[in-house]
Design an enzyme around this catalytic site. Structure first.
Site, PDB file in Angstrom:
ATOM      1  N   HIS A 189       4.448  -4.391   9.068  1.00  0.00           N
ATOM      2  CA  HIS A 189       4.421  -4.184  10.522  1.00  0.00           C
ATOM      3  C   HIS A 189       3.095  -4.568  11.160  1.00  0.00           C
ATOM      4  O   HIS A 189       2.944  -4.441  12.371  1.00  0.00           O
ATOM      5  CB  HIS A 189       4.703  -2.702  10.830  1.00  0.00           C
ATOM      6  CG  HIS A 189       5.777  -2.108   9.978  1.00  0.00           C
ATOM      7  ND1 HIS A 189       7.081  -2.567  10.014  1.00  0.00           N
ATOM      8  CD2 HIS A 189       5.747  -1.114   9.043  1.00  0.00           C
ATOM      9  CE1 HIS A 189       7.801  -1.860   9.135  1.00  0.00           C
ATOM     10  NE2 HIS A 189       7.019  -0.990   8.541  1.00  0.00           N
ATOM     11  N   ARG A 203       4.845  11.038  -2.582  1.00  0.00           N
ATOM     12  CA  ARG A 203       4.652  10.661  -1.184  1.00  0.00           C
ATOM     13  C   ARG A 203       5.951  10.868  -0.395  1.00  0.00           C
ATOM     14  O   ARG A 203       6.950  10.188  -0.658  1.00  0.00           O
ATOM     15  CB  ARG A 203       4.268   9.185  -1.137  1.00  0.00           C
ATOM     16  CG  ARG A 203       4.170   8.627   0.252  1.00  0.00           C
ATOM     17  CD  ARG A 203       4.146   7.106   0.229  1.00  0.00           C
ATOM     18  NE  ARG A 203       4.023   6.598   1.576  1.00  0.00           N
ATOM     19  CZ  ARG A 203       4.311   5.356   1.942  1.00  0.00           C
ATOM     20  NH1 ARG A 203       4.724   4.487   1.033  1.00  0.00           N
ATOM     21  NH2 ARG A 203       4.202   4.971   3.182  1.00  0.00           N
ATOM     22  N   ARG A 215       7.767   0.668  13.350  1.00  0.00           N
ATOM     23  CA  ARG A 215       8.313   0.076  12.115  1.00  0.00           C
ATOM     24  C   ARG A 215       9.445  -0.909  12.402  1.00  0.00           C
ATOM     25  O   ARG A 215      10.010  -1.494  11.479  1.00  0.00           O
ATOM     26  CB  ARG A 215       8.825   1.176  11.182  1.00  0.00           C
ATOM     27  CG  ARG A 215       7.763   2.124  10.700  1.00  0.00           C
ATOM     28  CD  ARG A 215       8.324   3.127   9.708  1.00  0.00           C
ATOM     29  NE  ARG A 215       7.481   4.304   9.656  1.00  0.00           N
ATOM     30  CZ  ARG A 215       6.392   4.432   8.892  1.00  0.00           C
ATOM     31  NH1 ARG A 215       6.035   3.464   8.097  1.00  0.00           N
ATOM     32  NH2 ARG A 215       5.664   5.537   8.913  1.00  0.00           N
ATOM     33  N   PRO A 227       0.799  -1.230   0.000  1.00  0.00           N
ATOM     34  CA  PRO A 227       0.000   0.000   0.000  1.00  0.00           C
ATOM     35  C   PRO A 227       0.829   1.277   0.000  1.00  0.00           C
ATOM     36  O   PRO A 227       1.868   1.349   0.656  1.00  0.00           O
ATOM     37  CB  PRO A 227      -0.817  -0.113   1.292  1.00  0.00           C
ATOM     38  CG  PRO A 227      -0.018  -1.017   2.168  1.00  0.00           C
ATOM     39  CD  PRO A 227       0.615  -2.005   1.231  1.00  0.00           C
ATOM     40  N   ASN A 228       0.327   2.240  -0.721  1.00  0.00           N
ATOM     41  CA  ASN A 228       0.875   3.603  -0.824  1.00  0.00           C
ATOM     42  C   ASN A 228       2.123   3.691  -1.697  1.00  0.00           C
ATOM     43  O   ASN A 228       2.594   4.794  -1.978  1.00  0.00           O
ATOM     44  CB  ASN A 228       1.153   4.205   0.566  1.00  0.00           C
ATOM     45  CG  ASN A 228      -0.100   4.266   1.421  1.00  0.00           C
ATOM     46  OD1 ASN A 228      -1.122   4.755   0.961  1.00  0.00           O
ATOM     47  ND2 ASN A 228      -0.041   3.758   2.640  1.00  0.00           N
ATOM     48  N   ASN A 261       7.865  -5.990  -1.019  1.00  0.00           N
ATOM     49  CA  ASN A 261       7.838  -4.813  -0.159  1.00  0.00           C
ATOM     50  C   ASN A 261       6.394  -4.683   0.301  1.00  0.00           C
ATOM     51  O   ASN A 261       5.574  -4.036  -0.366  1.00  0.00           O
ATOM     52  CB  ASN A 261       8.291  -3.546  -0.882  1.00  0.00           C
ATOM     53  CG  ASN A 261       8.339  -2.351   0.079  1.00  0.00           C
ATOM     54  OD1 ASN A 261       7.821  -2.434   1.200  1.00  0.00           O
ATOM     55  ND2 ASN A 261       8.953  -1.266  -0.340  1.00  0.00           N
ATOM     56  N   HIS A 270      12.867  -2.725   1.439  1.00  0.00           N
ATOM     57  CA  HIS A 270      12.271  -1.433   1.803  1.00  0.00           C
ATOM     58  C   HIS A 270      13.112  -0.325   1.205  1.00  0.00           C
ATOM     59  O   HIS A 270      14.347  -0.407   1.188  1.00  0.00           O
ATOM     60  CB  HIS A 270      12.195  -1.272   3.325  1.00  0.00           C
ATOM     61  CG  HIS A 270      11.347  -2.319   3.967  1.00  0.00           C
ATOM     62  ND1 HIS A 270       9.971  -2.270   3.928  1.00  0.00           N
ATOM     63  CD2 HIS A 270      11.673  -3.462   4.609  1.00  0.00           C
ATOM     64  CE1 HIS A 270       9.482  -3.340   4.525  1.00  0.00           C
ATOM     65  NE2 HIS A 270      10.495  -4.086   4.951  1.00  0.00           N
ATOM     66  N   LEU A 271      12.419   0.709   0.747  1.00  0.00           N
ATOM     67  CA  LEU A 271      13.119   1.891   0.232  1.00  0.00           C
ATOM     68  C   LEU A 271      13.852   2.603   1.361  1.00  0.00           C
ATOM     69  O   LEU A 271      15.024   2.981   1.237  1.00  0.00           O
ATOM     70  CB  LEU A 271      12.115   2.842  -0.414  1.00  0.00           C
ATOM     71  CG  LEU A 271      11.406   2.291  -1.660  1.00  0.00           C
ATOM     72  CD1 LEU A 271      10.006   2.847  -1.770  1.00  0.00           C
ATOM     73  CD2 LEU A 271      12.217   2.612  -2.895  1.00  0.00           C
ATOM     74  N   SER A 272      13.143   2.814   2.462  1.00  0.00           N
ATOM     75  CA  SER A 272      13.733   3.447   3.649  1.00  0.00           C
ATOM     76  C   SER A 272      14.297   2.352   4.550  1.00  0.00           C
ATOM     77  O   SER A 272      14.142   1.159   4.268  1.00  0.00           O
ATOM     78  CB  SER A 272      12.662   4.253   4.391  1.00  0.00           C
ATOM     79  OG  SER A 272      11.677   3.374   4.927  1.00  0.00           O
ATOM     80  N   GLU A 321      12.898  -9.571   1.245  1.00  0.00           N
ATOM     81  CA  GLU A 321      12.092  -8.421   1.679  1.00  0.00           C
ATOM     82  C   GLU A 321      12.887  -7.145   1.420  1.00  0.00           C
ATOM     83  O   GLU A 321      14.082  -7.065   1.733  1.00  0.00           O
ATOM     84  CB  GLU A 321      11.742  -8.533   3.161  1.00  0.00           C
ATOM     85  CG  GLU A 321      10.930  -7.320   3.648  1.00  0.00           C
ATOM     86  CD  GLU A 321      10.218  -7.559   4.949  1.00  0.00           C
ATOM     87  OE1 GLU A 321       9.568  -8.619   5.093  1.00  0.00           O
ATOM     88  OE2 GLU A 321      10.315  -6.701   5.848  1.00  0.00           O
ATOM     89  N   ARG A 358      13.599   4.426  11.872  1.00  0.00           N
ATOM     90  CA  ARG A 358      12.407   5.276  11.925  1.00  0.00           C
ATOM     91  C   ARG A 358      11.597   4.980  13.196  1.00  0.00           C
ATOM     92  O   ARG A 358      12.156   4.506  14.172  1.00  0.00           O
ATOM     93  CB  ARG A 358      11.605   5.067  10.634  1.00  0.00           C
ATOM     94  CG  ARG A 358      12.428   5.419   9.384  1.00  0.00           C
ATOM     95  CD  ARG A 358      11.658   5.182   8.107  1.00  0.00           C
ATOM     96  NE  ARG A 358      10.452   5.996   8.055  1.00  0.00           N
ATOM     97  CZ  ARG A 358       9.457   5.800   7.192  1.00  0.00           C
ATOM     98  NH1 ARG A 358       9.558   4.810   6.308  1.00  0.00           N
ATOM     99  NH2 ARG A 358       8.403   6.569   7.201  1.00  0.00           N
ATOM    100  N   ALA A 405       3.330  -0.945   4.675  1.00  0.00           N
ATOM    101  CA  ALA A 405       2.797  -0.904   6.049  1.00  0.00           C
ATOM    102  C   ALA A 405       2.388  -2.290   6.555  1.00  0.00           C
ATOM    103  O   ALA A 405       2.439  -2.553   7.768  1.00  0.00           O
ATOM    104  CB  ALA A 405       1.613   0.057   6.114  1.00  0.00           C
ATOM    105  N   ASP A 427       1.807 -15.111   6.865  1.00  0.00           N
ATOM    106  CA  ASP A 427       1.473 -16.526   6.679  1.00  0.00           C
ATOM    107  C   ASP A 427       1.503 -16.909   5.198  1.00  0.00           C
ATOM    108  O   ASP A 427       1.954 -18.003   4.849  1.00  0.00           O
ATOM    109  CB  ASP A 427       0.093 -16.827   7.271  1.00  0.00           C
ATOM    110  CG  ASP A 427       0.106 -16.880   8.796  1.00  0.00           C
ATOM    111  OD1 ASP A 427       1.214 -16.870   9.385  1.00  0.00           O
ATOM    112  OD2 ASP A 427      -0.982 -16.926   9.393  1.00  0.00           O
ATOM    113  N   TYR A 484      11.164   8.752   0.811  1.00  0.00           N
ATOM    114  CA  TYR A 484      11.090   7.702  -0.207  1.00  0.00           C
ATOM    115  C   TYR A 484      11.721   8.081  -1.544  1.00  0.00           C
ATOM    116  O   TYR A 484      11.776   7.242  -2.446  1.00  0.00           O
ATOM    117  CB  TYR A 484       9.624   7.285  -0.409  1.00  0.00           C
ATOM    118  CG  TYR A 484       9.015   6.696   0.848  1.00  0.00           C
ATOM    119  CD1 TYR A 484       9.487   5.500   1.378  1.00  0.00           C
ATOM    120  CD2 TYR A 484       7.989   7.353   1.522  1.00  0.00           C
ATOM    121  CE1 TYR A 484       8.948   4.968   2.540  1.00  0.00           C
ATOM    122  CE2 TYR A 484       7.442   6.824   2.686  1.00  0.00           C
ATOM    123  CZ  TYR A 484       7.929   5.630   3.187  1.00  0.00           C
ATOM    124  OH  TYR A 484       7.406   5.103   4.326  1.00  0.00           O
TER     125      TYR A 484
END
Ligand code: DQA
Length: 147
Positions: free
Chosen positions: A82, A18, A113, A10-11, A76, A102-104, A100, A109, A79, A89, A23
Site C-alpha cells: 500500500h 501478530r 489497504r 514486513p511483520n 506478499n 494476502h492472508l487477509s 500477489e 479492511r 504493508a 517498480d 492473520y
C-alpha cells in the site's frame, strides 16, 4: 524442476502471535512448510523468504529478474503493498509471472489497504484465505506454467 520463490514482507515473520484474529495462528515456519508441501504435490520447488528490510526485498526482486532466477514468484509485500512505488517498480521489471497474495482480504479492511501499488503487474491476486491463499496461488501458477 520448476522453481517458485515466495517473498514475504514486513511483520509476516511475526505470524502466529501478530493479530491472530486477522492473520490466524500459523507461524511463518508453518506457512513455509505448507508452501513446500503444496509445491511438492504440484511438482514445484518452492523457496520461502521473509524480510522486514525493504532494500533486501528489492534486491531479491532484482536478482529474480536476472538469468538463473525463479520461474515464477508469489509476492506478499505486506504493508509495502500500500506504500511502495519502489517495490511496485521492481515487481514490474520481473520477466517471469508473479501472483500477489494476502492472508487477509485488504479490501474488507481499512481504506488505506484498498490500494495496491504492487498488484497491477501480477497475473493474479489471491486474498482472504489465510495460508490457503498461498496454496491457491501455487495451484494457479502451476496451471499457468504448464500451459
Ligand atoms: C497483508 C495485508 C496488508 O494490508 C498488511 O499490511 C500485512 C499483511 C496480508 O497478508 O493480509 O502486513 O499483506
Amino acid at each position: 524442476m520448476t522453481r517458485v520463490l515466495v517473498l514475504n514482507g514486513p511483520n509476516l515473520g511475526r505470524l502466529g502471535t501478530r493479530e491472530p484474529e486477522i492473520y490466524g495462528t500459523a507461524t511463518h515456519d508453518d506457512l513455509a512448510d505448507a508452501c513446500a508441501a503444496e509445491g511438492k504435490a504440484l511438482g514445484l520447488d518452492v523457496e520461502v523468504r521473509q524480510t522486514d528490510d525493504e532494500a533486501t526485498y528489492l534486491s531479491w526482486l532484482h536478482d529474480s529478474a536476472d538469468n538463473g532466477g525463479p520461474d515464477a514468484l508469489i509476492l506478499n509485500p505486506a504493508a509495502w503493498t500500500h506504500t511502495s512505488v519502489a517495490v511496485r517498480d521492481a515487481a514490474a521489471a520481473l520477466t517471469v509471472p508473479y501472483v500477489e497474495v494476502h492472508l487477509s482480504n485488504p479490501l474488507s479492511r481499512e481504506e488505506f489497504r484498498h490500494t495496491s501499488y504492487t498488484a497491477g503487474n501480477a497475473v493474479g491476486v489471491v486474498a482472504g484465505f489465510g495460508v490457503d491463499s498461498y496454496r491457491l496461488a501455487l495451484r494457479g501458477l502451476a496451471a499457468r506454467l504448464a500451459d
